[in-house]
Design a protein around this motif. Structure first.
Motif, PDB file in Angstrom:
ATOM      1  N   GLU A 185       0.845  -1.186   0.000  1.00 40.61           N
ATOM      2  CA  GLU A 185       0.000   0.000   0.000  1.00 40.61           C
ATOM      3  C   GLU A 185       0.882   1.238   0.000  1.00 40.61           C
ATOM      4  O   GLU A 185       1.747   1.394   0.851  1.00 40.61           O
ATOM      5  CB  GLU A 185      -0.885  -0.011   1.254  1.00 40.61           C
ATOM      6  CG  GLU A 185      -1.791   1.192   1.388  1.00 40.61           C
ATOM      7  CD  GLU A 185      -2.620   1.080   2.651  1.00 40.61           C
ATOM      8  OE1 GLU A 185      -2.220   1.682   3.670  1.00 40.61           O
ATOM      9  OE2 GLU A 185      -3.646   0.369   2.624  1.00 40.61           O
ATOM     10  N   GLU A 195       1.418   6.812 -11.667  1.00 41.82           N
ATOM     11  CA  GLU A 195       0.837   5.480 -11.821  1.00 41.82           C
ATOM     12  C   GLU A 195       1.689   4.388 -11.185  1.00 41.82           C
ATOM     13  O   GLU A 195       1.530   3.219 -11.493  1.00 41.82           O
ATOM     14  CB  GLU A 195       0.644   5.180 -13.308  1.00 41.82           C
ATOM     15  CG  GLU A 195      -0.274   6.179 -14.017  1.00 41.82           C
ATOM     16  CD  GLU A 195      -0.429   5.857 -15.495  1.00 41.82           C
ATOM     17  OE1 GLU A 195       0.339   5.001 -15.981  1.00 41.82           O
ATOM     18  OE2 GLU A 195      -1.299   6.447 -16.145  1.00 41.82           O
ATOM     19  N   ALA A 197       1.720   2.960  -8.284  1.00 41.18           N
ATOM     20  CA  ALA A 197       0.994   1.923  -7.547  1.00 41.18           C
ATOM     21  C   ALA A 197       0.373   0.895  -8.496  1.00 41.18           C
ATOM     22  O   ALA A 197       0.281  -0.292  -8.164  1.00 41.18           O
ATOM     23  CB  ALA A 197      -0.080   2.544  -6.674  1.00 41.18           C
ATOM     24  N   THR A 198      -0.032   1.337  -9.687  1.00 44.59           N
ATOM     25  CA  THR A 198      -0.671   0.408 -10.636  1.00 44.59           C
ATOM     26  C   THR A 198       0.334  -0.539 -11.270  1.00 44.59           C
ATOM     27  O   THR A 198      -0.052  -1.546 -11.864  1.00 44.59           O
ATOM     28  CB  THR A 198      -1.403   1.185 -11.742  1.00 44.59           C
ATOM     29  OG1 THR A 198      -0.434   1.910 -12.537  1.00 44.59           O
ATOM     30  CG2 THR A 198      -2.394   2.172 -11.147  1.00 44.59           C
ATOM     31  N   LEU A 199       1.623  -0.220 -11.161  1.00 42.18           N
ATOM     32  CA  LEU A 199       2.651  -1.073 -11.756  1.00 42.18           C
ATOM     33  C   LEU A 199       3.028  -2.241 -10.846  1.00 42.18           C
ATOM     34  O   LEU A 199       3.707  -3.170 -11.285  1.00 42.18           O
ATOM     35  CB  LEU A 199       3.907  -0.244 -12.064  1.00 42.18           C
ATOM     36  CG  LEU A 199       3.730   0.930 -13.030  1.00 42.18           C
ATOM     37  CD1 LEU A 199       5.036   1.700 -13.157  1.00 42.18           C
ATOM     38  CD2 LEU A 199       3.255   0.449 -14.389  1.00 42.18           C
ATOM     39  N   SER A 201       2.258  -5.427  -9.407  1.00 41.17           N
ATOM     40  CA  SER A 201       1.317  -6.513  -9.673  1.00 41.17           C
ATOM     41  C   SER A 201       1.206  -7.465  -8.486  1.00 41.17           C
ATOM     42  O   SER A 201       1.974  -7.388  -7.522  1.00 41.17           O
ATOM     43  CB  SER A 201       1.768  -7.294 -10.907  1.00 41.17           C
ATOM     44  OG  SER A 201       3.017  -7.920 -10.654  1.00 41.17           O
ATOM     45  N   GLU A 202       0.257  -8.371  -8.569  1.00 36.14           N
ATOM     46  CA  GLU A 202       0.088  -9.389  -7.531  1.00 36.14           C
ATOM     47  C   GLU A 202       1.330 -10.275  -7.441  1.00 36.14           C
ATOM     48  O   GLU A 202       1.761 -10.649  -6.351  1.00 36.14           O
ATOM     49  CB  GLU A 202      -1.150 -10.241  -7.833  1.00 36.14           C
ATOM     50  CG  GLU A 202      -2.474  -9.523  -7.621  1.00 36.14           C
ATOM     51  CD  GLU A 202      -2.726  -9.215  -6.146  1.00 36.14           C
ATOM     52  OE1 GLU A 202      -2.173  -9.920  -5.284  1.00 36.14           O
ATOM     53  OE2 GLU A 202      -3.473  -8.259  -5.862  1.00 36.14           O
ATOM     54  N   GLU A 230       5.966   0.035 -21.826  1.00 39.05           N
ATOM     55  CA  GLU A 230       5.740  -0.088 -20.390  1.00 39.05           C
ATOM     56  C   GLU A 230       7.047   0.130 -19.641  1.00 39.05           C
ATOM     57  O   GLU A 230       8.104  -0.359 -20.059  1.00 39.05           O
ATOM     58  CB  GLU A 230       5.167  -1.471 -20.070  1.00 39.05           C
ATOM     59  CG  GLU A 230       3.766  -1.688 -20.610  1.00 39.05           C
ATOM     60  CD  GLU A 230       3.154  -2.976 -20.098  1.00 39.05           C
ATOM     61  OE1 GLU A 230       3.641  -3.473 -19.065  1.00 39.05           O
ATOM     62  OE2 GLU A 230       2.206  -3.463 -20.727  1.00 39.05           O
TER      63      GLU A 230
END
Length: 308
Positions: A185, A195, A197-199, A201-202, A230
């Motif tokens: 988080e 962006e 945080a969107t990079l 991944s799980e 990317e």
């Protein structure tokens, strides 16, 4: 004298018979570990006619400051502060050298000098005959002093992100905490509104937060054009007592991050882990204090990120 986190650092003795250059280049007299400094940024010369030392800006990209004022050429007074990029060096006139004390006949001095001068000599020698990465020893030295001198988790985060932004080819940097559900988080991301945080991944979260791996990943997909490539991402765990409680996340344009940059980030995350441990009695208190950092307080850091 290089000033780090407001404290005296290594001392570099100037040579009155030549130009003493400051910059990122390994050929500089004093190698400055600072991406906002030019390769050949400034020079300090001795004027024998007027018995003064003079600072000259060498057409640097960001200019040279003397006691906070931009200069192209100016006499340096004892105690003056020279700013190159984000690095500060204090000019000092050294007192006459004291005679080296004598030892018993069975002993001899190999080296005997003030510790700051010895540090400067070591850092200067490390750059001789090397590549641009010769500044890494000085950079890690600066990072360790700044982080271990931090007085709070907040200061650790600010210093870590600023160093990552300046010295790792980063487009964005962030400090993420590990939640109770083992998710990453964001606590502080620079520049804000990005962006980053969107990079994450799980699979990245699994490898870093759960397993303690440091990763550097690039996209396996071919970009349709250069503007839509990317970014690369590096994610490094901040560990205390064998538990990951936070992560340093860095993104960079495709091809911008080098192996030396990732190596630096690995060392930086390790130093940050050590610095965090000095300010909390348990991982739980670490996590609570991480939430106190406000993005609005990091104007210097945003400037550093924009200048990379």
């Amino acid at each position: 004298m290089l000033r780090i986190a407001g404290r005296p650092g290594p001392t570099f003795v100037l040579d009155a018979s030549q130009d003493n250059t400051l910059g990122r280049s390994p050929e500089a007299t004093i190698v400055v570990a600072d991406r906002l400094a030019s390769r050949t940024h400034a020079a300090v010369r001795f004027d024998a006619v007027h018995d003064t030392w003079v600072l000259h800006d060498l057409h640097s990209r960001n200019g040279t400051l003397l006691d906070g004022t931009p200069v192209s050429s100016a006499v340096i007074a004892d105690g003056a502060v020279v700013r190159v990029g984000t690095s500060e060096l204090v000019f000092k006139l050294l007192p006459p050298a004291t005679p080296t004390p004598t030892l018993a006949a069975s002993s001899h001095f190999v080296r005997c000098r003030p510790v700051a001068e010895l540090e400067g000599s070591v850092l200067r020698r490390s750059s001789i005959g090397s590549t641009d990465d010769a500044r890494r020893p000085l950079l890690l030295y600066q990072a360790s002093i700044r982080l271990l001198a931090s007085r709070s988790i907040r200061e650790v985060i600010e210093a870590t992100l600023e160093l990552a932004a300046q010295h790792a080819g980063a487009a964005s940097v962030g400090w993420f905490r590990v939640t109770g559900e083992m998710r990453l988080e964001p606590v502080c991301v620079v520049p804000p509104g990005g962006e980053l945080a969107t990079l994450v991944s799980e699979s990245t979260t699994q490898l870093v937060a759960r397993e303690g791996n440091a990763i550097w990943a690039t996209s396996a997909r071919e970009p349709t054009d250069a503007h839509h490539a990317e970014p690369e991402i590096a994610c490094l765990p901040i560990i205390e007592r064998e538990r990951v409680h936070a992560a340093l996340v860095v993104s960079a344009a495709t091809g911008a991050m080098r192996s030396a940059d990732f190596d630096f980030l690995v060392a930086l995350a390790s130093l940050a882990s050590a610095a965090c441990s000095g300010h909390a009695s348990s991982p739980t208190s670490d996590l609570a204090s991480l939430q106190t950092v406000g993005i609005d307080s990091l104007s210097t850091l945003r400037h550093a990120a924009n200048g990379v």
